[in-house]
Design an enzyme around this catalytic site. Structure first.
Site, PDB file in Angstrom:
ATOM      1  N   LYS A  91      93.181  32.318  29.308  1.00  0.00           N
ATOM      2  CA  LYS A  91      91.867  31.741  29.605  1.00  0.00           C
ATOM      3  C   LYS A  91      91.275  31.047  28.370  1.00  0.00           C
ATOM      4  CE  LYS A  91      91.255  33.713  33.828  1.00  0.00           C
ATOM      5  NZ  LYS A  91      92.590  34.278  34.053  1.00  0.00           N
TER       6      LYS A  91
HETATM    7  C1  PLP Z   1      93.474  34.363  35.053  1.00  0.00           C
HETATM    8  C2  PLP Z   1      94.818  34.916  34.785  1.00  0.00           C
HETATM    9  C3  PLP Z   1      95.933  34.617  35.596  1.00  0.00           C
HETATM   10  C4  PLP Z   1      95.845  33.784  36.861  1.00  0.00           C
HETATM   11  O1  PLP Z   1      95.541  32.434  36.657  1.00  0.00           O
HETATM   12  P1  PLP Z   1      94.973  31.542  37.858  1.00  0.00           P
HETATM   13  O2  PLP Z   1      94.643  30.246  37.239  1.00  0.00           O
HETATM   14  O3  PLP Z   1      93.752  32.270  38.372  1.00  0.00           O
HETATM   15  O4  PLP Z   1      96.050  31.452  38.893  1.00  0.00           O
HETATM   16  C5  PLP Z   1      97.168  35.136  35.243  1.00  0.00           C
HETATM   17  N1  PLP Z   1      97.313  35.942  34.160  1.00  0.00           N
HETATM   18  C6  PLP Z   1      96.263  36.264  33.366  1.00  0.00           C
HETATM   19  C7  PLP Z   1      96.488  37.169  32.218  1.00  0.00           C
HETATM   20  C8  PLP Z   1      94.986  35.760  33.634  1.00  0.00           C
HETATM   21  O5  PLP Z   1      93.961  36.093  32.836  1.00  0.00           O
END
Ligand code: PLP
Length: 462
Positions: free
Chosen positions: A112
């Site tokens: 993120k």
């Molecule tokens: C948010 C997240 C995901 C999923 O990503 P999306 O864009 O919501 O599909 C996968 N792994 C981690 C560690 C995340 O924080």
């Protein structure tokens, strides 16, 4: 560059309004009116460039003339200087044709950060130009809150109130929020569950008086700038592996479908991606949709990969819009009905267009654990449970050519589960080690919307 709503009932807007507005007023999601493209030579040239330079070129296509190239580059350089690895998104090889792209070297150790670090700078820049100050309210069950606090702390034109359910997130996750010293950040431990926090968030966004008083904003993954920022590492990794002369595949651990959709965006921009494998845990709405053509909400089951415990993937609306040849009336019909029934039957033409790019694979808990052990034994790499879901998916598909598995979290973010699976205790990287000793600062409030809204208002009006 203009942005249209997938539901076609709101006017088109520029980049600034698409970014600061989040959801379109008609309930749809913003997408660019046309997909900008790069030539093969431009893509080949990415191989030699620093990450921030590629980011500035990709994001520059989406910002158009609303941000100067010099400002964009300065913001990207600042955003990616916060990463602890010089390559920003380095790759390690785990098989003859398979590579892991490590997206977790940002300040909160989750992927993120890649989008949030640049989003924070875009917000501050765009708001400053308008003389505006916004208040971001977020509810977090884990990674988003930490990434948002890390990104926005010290921002001049943005305040953040991060809510989390007291006692229901890990200590590492909590400390990424509560140890921020900057006074534009407030953390709230709410008595209740994550669902209670989300209900309060919804209530706050429906309160027009509050929205206006504090200029309320959200930074969830429906924001198109986050998608655009995530398209960047598809370009850098594919170019490093020989694109555009070689076709490259990606395997993406998925929840809300923002990350995998960013791969689709890179493909539309000219990157020769052969296949995108959407890897899910037991919360398999996406895997089922690509396999059967029926996009149907299920009940959320808690798993070892909690950031993917989602049974309605908001960014899927963007892909659906493309699948039905950008027909907004059909997209609005399908997603308004989905709100009521929880089901969409994807039209056959749209489904085959989706299946031409995407394959869905769902992975169970046992296989996730076994994959952590096997990857450690076979490659020496310690991976987190989210990444393990994607590495496991790799074994269920036959792919030609190089394949990049996106690694979305540092194993130290989930120390107990990783240690239980592998017998190895993942250490926090250098610099983050002091997290455990820094003083925490947060307020505790009951899970009542009125109390929390009053808190947000008082914080914004200080
Ligand atoms: C948010 C997240 C995901 C999923 O990503 P999306 O864009 O919501 O599909 C996968 N792994 C981690 C560690 C995340 O924080």
């Amino acid at each position: 560059m203009r942005y249209v709503s997938t539901r076609g009932q709101s006017p088109s807007v520029g980049f600034t309004d698409a970014v600061l507005g989040g959801l379109a007023p008609d309930g749809g999601l913003y997408v660019p009116e046309d997909w900008p493209t790069f030539t093969r030579d431009e893509i080949a040239a990415f191989a030699g460039l620093p990450y921030a330079k590629v980011a500035a070129k990709v994001l520059g296509k989406f910002a158009g003339d609303e941000i100067s190239a010099a400002d964009m580059l300065a913001m990207c350089e600042e955003a990616y200087a916060t990463f602890s690895h010089k390559a920003v998104v380095p790759m390690v090889q785990i098989g003859p044709q398979s590579f892991i792209a490590e997206l977790f070297h940002g300040p909160s150790l989750a992927f993120k950060d890649v989008a949030m670090q640049i989003l924070a700078r875009l917000y501050d820049h765009l708001l400053g130009a308008q003389g505006r100050k916004q208040t971001i309210l977020c509810a977090t069950s884990g990674d988003t809150g930490g990434a948002a606090v890390e990104a926005f702390r010290g921002a001049k034109n943005v305040r953040v109130v991060a809510m989390f359910p007291e006692g229901r997130i890990s200590e590492v996750q909590r400390r990424f929020m509560t140890t921020a010293e900057e006074d534009n950040i407030a953390c709230l431990a709410v008595k209740g569950t994550f669902d209670d926090c989300q209900a309060i968030l919804k209530d706050a966004f429906q309160d027009q008086a509050l929205r206006q008083a504090v200029d309320l904003a959200a930074v969830n993954s429906i924001n198109f700038a986050r998608i655009a920022a995530q398209a960047v590492y598809y370009f850098t990794t594919a170019a490093a592996l020989g694109a555009p002369d070689r076709l490259v595949n990606f395997v993406v651990p998925s929840g809300n479908f923002g990350d995998a959709f960013a791969g689709y965006v890179a493909r539309r921009m000219g990157l020769p991606i052969k296949r995108i494998v959407v890897a899910t845990n037991a919360n398999d709405i996406l895997a089922r949709a690509f396999e059967t053509g029926r996009y149907a909400r299920g009940t959320v089951q808690p798993t070892l990969s909690p950031a993917m415990d989602i049974q309605s993937a908001s960014n899927f609306e963007r892909l659906y819009f493309e699948g039905v040849q950008r027909e907004p009336a059909e997209t609005a019909r399908a997603f308004e009905a989905f709100g009521k029934t929880g089901v969409i039957d994807i039209p056959p033409v749209a489904l085959s267009a989706m299946q031409a790019v995407f394959t869905g694979v769902a992975i169970g808990e046992d296989e996730t654990v076994r994959t952590i052990v096997a990857t450690l034994n076979e490659t020496g790499e310690l991976i987190d449970p989210h990444t393990a879901v994607a590495v496991a998916a790799l074994r269920h598909v036959t792919l030609e050519g190089p394949t990049v598995v996106l690694s979305t979290a540092h194993p130290a973010k989930f120390p107990e589960d990783v240690a239980k699976a592998s017998g190895v205790e993942p250490g926090l990287p250098r610099g983050v080690g002091s997290l455990a000793h820094r003083p925490e600062r947060f307020d505790r409030l009951p899970g009542e919307a009125d109390t929390i809204k009053a808190y947000v208002r008082a914080f914004a009006e200080r």
